[in-house]
Design an enzyme around this catalytic site. Structure first.
Site, mmCIF file in Angstrom:
data_model
loop_
_atom_site.group_PDB
_atom_site.id
_atom_site.type_symbol
_atom_site.label_atom_id
_atom_site.label_comp_id
_atom_site.label_asym_id
_atom_site.label_seq_id
_atom_site.Cartn_x
_atom_site.Cartn_y
_atom_site.Cartn_z
ATOM 1 N N THR A 1 35.816 40.828 41.601
ATOM 2 C CA THR A 1 36.264 42.037 41.139
ATOM 3 C C THR A 1 36.619 41.909 39.796
ATOM 4 O O THR A 1 36.884 40.820 39.117
ATOM 5 C CB THR A 1 37.525 42.113 42.209
ATOM 6 O OG1 THR A 1 37.402 41.917 43.414
ATOM 7 C CG2 THR A 1 38.138 43.595 41.964
ATOM 8 N N ARG B 1 31.609 48.329 55.129
ATOM 9 C CA ARG B 1 33.056 47.794 54.772
ATOM 10 C C ARG B 1 33.641 48.191 53.374
ATOM 11 O O ARG B 1 32.840 48.118 52.240
ATOM 12 C CB ARG B 1 33.005 46.200 55.081
ATOM 13 C CG ARG B 1 34.125 45.512 54.567
ATOM 14 C CD ARG B 1 34.260 45.130 53.536
ATOM 15 N NE ARG B 1 35.324 44.090 53.056
ATOM 16 C CZ ARG B 1 35.632 43.553 51.926
ATOM 17 N NH1 ARG B 1 35.091 43.692 50.822
ATOM 18 N NH2 ARG B 1 36.572 42.470 51.811
ATOM 19 N N VAL B 2 34.914 48.412 53.524
ATOM 20 C CA VAL B 2 35.695 48.981 52.081
ATOM 21 C C VAL B 2 36.635 47.776 51.904
ATOM 22 O O VAL B 2 37.529 47.521 52.923
ATOM 23 C CB VAL B 2 36.090 50.220 51.951
ATOM 24 C CG1 VAL B 2 36.875 50.360 50.839
ATOM 25 C CG2 VAL B 2 34.869 51.173 52.132
ATOM 26 N N ASP C 1 40.122 46.144 49.167
ATOM 27 C CA ASP C 1 41.360 46.689 48.743
ATOM 28 C C ASP C 1 40.978 47.150 47.598
ATOM 29 O O ASP C 1 41.837 48.002 47.277
ATOM 30 C CB ASP C 1 42.201 45.378 48.720
ATOM 31 C CG ASP C 1 41.724 44.229 47.657
ATOM 32 O OD1 ASP C 1 40.744 43.635 47.798
ATOM 33 O OD2 ASP C 1 42.506 44.089 46.528
ATOM 34 N N THR D 1 42.682 40.777 43.079
ATOM 35 C CA THR D 1 41.109 40.065 43.177
ATOM 36 C C THR D 1 41.304 39.097 44.435
ATOM 37 O O THR D 1 42.073 38.193 44.227
ATOM 38 C CB THR D 1 40.495 39.749 41.963
ATOM 39 O OG1 THR D 1 39.553 39.007 42.313
ATOM 40 C CG2 THR D 1 41.710 38.600 41.027
ATOM 41 N N GLY D 2 40.613 39.272 45.384
ATOM 42 C CA GLY D 2 40.572 38.297 46.659
ATOM 43 C C GLY D 2 40.298 38.696 47.682
ATOM 44 O O GLY D 2 39.381 39.741 48.060
ATOM 45 N N GLY E 1 40.220 40.879 50.374
ATOM 46 C CA GLY E 1 40.685 42.407 50.422
ATOM 47 C C GLY E 1 41.587 42.630 51.939
ATOM 48 O O GLY E 1 42.364 43.657 51.625
#
Length: 348
Positions: free
Chosen positions: A196, A224-225, A227, A246-247, A249
């Site tokens: 990200t 899929r979405v 964070d 960032t990670g 989500g």
């Protein structure tokens, strides 16, 4: 009511931070995750150069008296145009072999926010997210509708082939092979959840902003979405705090991580670095997730916690010198107090 009493009353409620002269600060990240020193010197040099350019471009906006939103937009656009990052040009592939991008931006001064998800043709998703914030009555748009709005607002659209890179294609092929062999515990599986870019900024008026852009998760299915485009999960800013995450989500969504950090800062008066560390390095890992974040408060305090091998990260402050780091054992300079950092992260 006297002005001094009014200011005290408003500050006590934590509603706003009155405008004041501030030393501009910009912080960026290019993703956290499986980042090892085995990367080639050429790649490492290119990544450091891109982070530096993002800091310089965004900080130029701040020095020119532009807003924190302007700085965040300028910095993220640089990273979206660089194929080394999982956003824009370097976006990863879905299970179906497509590039699918998400982004969000938030103005801490007004709580205005814009978000887009599941787009395939938008060259710079962060600019579309900003257009949603500034030129529509909505906060979030997705898919074909978001791209129709982009055309209406003159946002640059490109052929989907623009986003294809051989490196990302091969990452998908490796992931598909793992799917076929039911292998779910290698670095490839873990790495799917990372990648990200983001920025947070404090402008000369004392206003904060945050933005995040991503190509999503390698081999993801079913639309899929994560964070990044969800306000409060991967992106959030108010008058006293700005965060871009960032990670993994799913865990940032479940903890509402970015909002949680900012609420600890502005409502509970927890110092920024402690608040960010508690959420990123304690709360999220306790649930099984991992990742990192960049955070900035109204005093100009910077925090860049992460619990992975590394995080592409950097910041620039009053001296105009970019500070860039990649690895977990690398000094990024953020531990040193910045001007006006007295150890308290409550809004002035």
């Amino acid at each position: 009511m006297k002005l001094s009493r009014l200011v005290a009353a408003v500050a006590a409620l934590g509603i706003v931070s009155l405008s004041h002269a501030a030393s501009p600060v910009l912080v960026v990240h290019g993703g956290a995750g499986v980042i090892k020193r085995e990367m080639s010197p050429a790649r490492e040099k290119a990544i450091r150069a891109a982070l530096t350019q993002a800091l310089q471009n965004g900080y130029a906006q701040l020095k020119a008296g532009k807003t924190a939103v302007d700085a965040v937009s300028a910095a993220i656009t640089v990273l979206e145009d660089d194929p080394n990052f999982n956003a824009g040009k370097g976006s990863v592939f879905t299970h179906d072999g497509k590039n699918e991008m998400d982004a969000a931006i938030m103005d801490g001064a007004t709580l205005g926010a814009g978000s887009i998800a599941g787009v395939h043709r938008v060259k710079n998703p962060i600019l579309l997210a900003r257009a949603v914030m500034e030129k529509s009555q909505h906060v979030m748009m997705v898919g074909d509708g978001a791209e129709a709005f982009a055309r209406q607002e003159g946002i640059v659209l490109v052929d989907p082939a623009y986003f294809r890179t051989e490196e990302r294609w091969q990452q998908l092929q490796k992931a598909l092979k793992e799917d076929a062999n039911d292998e779910k515990h290698s670095d490839v599986e873990t790495a799917k959840h990372f990648g990200t870019v983001g920025a947070v900024a404090l402008d000369a008026q004392g206003h904060l902003a945050a933005g995040t852009s991503t190509g999503g998760m390698t081999d993801k299915r079913w639309g899929r979405v994560g964070d990044s485009p969800i306000i409060g999960a991967g992106t959030y800013a108010n008058s006293g705090c700005a965060v871009s995450g960032t990670g993994w989500g799913e865990y940032y969504i479940r903890t509402v991580a970015a909002h949680e950090i900012c609420m600890r800062v502005t409502q509970m008066r927890v110092p920024l670095r402690r608040a960010a560390a508690e959420v990123i390095n304690q709360e999220i890992p306790s649930m099984g997730g991992n990742g990192g974040a960049i955070a900035l408060d109204a005093n100009g305090t910077v925090s860049m916690p992460f619990n992975t091998d590394g995080m592409y990260r950097g910041w620039i402050g009053a001296d105009g010198v970019p500070h860039v780091a990649i690895y977990g054992d690398e000094d990024d300079g953020a531990a040193e107090p910045l001007p006006a950092d007295a150890g308290s992260s409550s809004p002035p």
